[in-house]
Structures are given as structure tokens and as C-alpha cells.
Design a protein around this motif. Structure first.
Motif, short mmCIF file in Angstrom:
data_model
loop_
_atom_site.label_atom_id
_atom_site.label_comp_id
_atom_site.label_asym_id
_atom_site.label_seq_id
_atom_site.Cartn_x
_atom_site.Cartn_y
_atom_site.Cartn_z
N PRO A 30 0.81 -1.23 0.00
CA PRO A 30 0.00 0.00 0.00
C PRO A 30 0.84 1.27 0.00
O PRO A 30 1.99 1.28 0.44
N TRP A 31 0.23 2.31 -0.54
CA TRP A 31 0.75 3.68 -0.42
C TRP A 31 -0.28 4.43 0.41
O TRP A 31 -1.48 4.31 0.18
N ILE A 32 0.16 5.24 1.33
CA ILE A 32 -0.71 6.14 2.09
C ILE A 32 -0.17 7.54 1.84
O ILE A 32 1.01 7.81 2.07
N MET A 33 -1.04 8.42 1.31
CA MET A 33 -0.62 9.78 1.00
C MET A 33 -1.51 10.78 1.73
O MET A 33 -2.71 10.57 1.85
N ARG A 34 -0.89 11.88 2.18
CA ARG A 34 -1.64 12.94 2.83
C ARG A 34 -1.07 14.28 2.39
O ARG A 34 0.13 14.52 2.50
N LEU A 35 -1.93 15.11 1.87
CA LEU A 35 -1.56 16.47 1.51
C LEU A 35 -2.83 17.32 1.62
O LEU A 35 -3.65 17.35 0.71
N PRO A 36 -3.03 17.93 2.80
CA PRO A 36 -4.26 18.70 3.03
C PRO A 36 -4.52 19.71 1.91
O PRO A 36 -3.61 20.40 1.45
N GLY A 37 -5.76 19.74 1.48
CA GLY A 37 -6.17 20.64 0.41
C GLY A 37 -5.94 20.08 -0.98
O GLY A 37 -6.41 20.64 -1.97
#
Length: 108
Positions: A30-37
């Protein structure tokens, strides 16, 4: 932020301690990505197909810098941001004793 993992060595699954056979434990990471907005919180993408090669290309794309010429990856930014275009339909892998091609439904 991008979190991913090495595919491991099966850790005894299927009686194996090496990743020479492409069971899902070694093939689907898996890849988990977070970039608000930019990336919707809690979203799950079924269209994202990626390999470790795509990590550098994706980071460069988000950072707005050119991808190095020697980098063979395909940016997964569009898939992460909810777009349909993801650059890959299948993931490929090979090692000394086996090979694999996989999509969302099938793996050979």
C-alpha cells in the motif's frame, strides 16, 4: 506525506522466508498519502496502480521539480488527487525465479 513499505520477505507466510514467489503479501504494497487541500482525507483509490519506481516521480510532481532523466517512474499525483488518469494499468515485477503482472482484478 507519503508512507509506503518494502514488500517484506513473506515472514513465514506460505512457509516462505524469501520474496521469490509473487503472493499478494509480496506483490501488493500500500501507499498512504496525505496532503491537506490536495488529497481528500480518507479517500481510497481503486485506480492507483504503482510500483516503487513511481515514488520519485510522484514526489517530484508534487514538489514542482523536473523528474530526473534516469527515473523510470510515472507520477501518481493525478490518481492521488482523485483523477482518473493514473499512468499505469498494471504493475510488473520480476526476480531471479519468477515474474508477475497484476492489475486490479488479475495477477499472472
Amino acid at each position: 506525506m507519503i508512507l509506503t513499505s518494502d514488500h517484506g520477505d513473506h515472514n513465514g507466510s506460505h512457509g516462505l522466508e524469501h520474496k521469490t514467489i509473487m503472493y499478494d503479501e509480496a506483490a501488493r504494497v500500500p501507499w498512504i498519502m496525505r496532503l491537506p487541500g490536495r488529497i481528500q482525507a480518507g479517500a481510497v483509490s481503486d485506480s492507483l496502480v504503482s510500483t516503487g519506481l513511481d515514488l520519485m516521480a510522484t514526489c517530484c510532481d508534487f514538489a514542482g521539480v523536473p523528474q530526473p532523466a534516469h527515473c523510470l517512474g510515472v507520477s501518481q499525483r493525478a490518481a492521488a488527487e482523485g483523477g482518473a488518469s493514473h499512468g499505469r494499468d498494471c504493475a510488473y515485477c520480476e526476480n531471479q525465479v519468477s515474474f508477475m503482472v497484476a492489475d486490479q482484478r488479475w495477477k499472472y
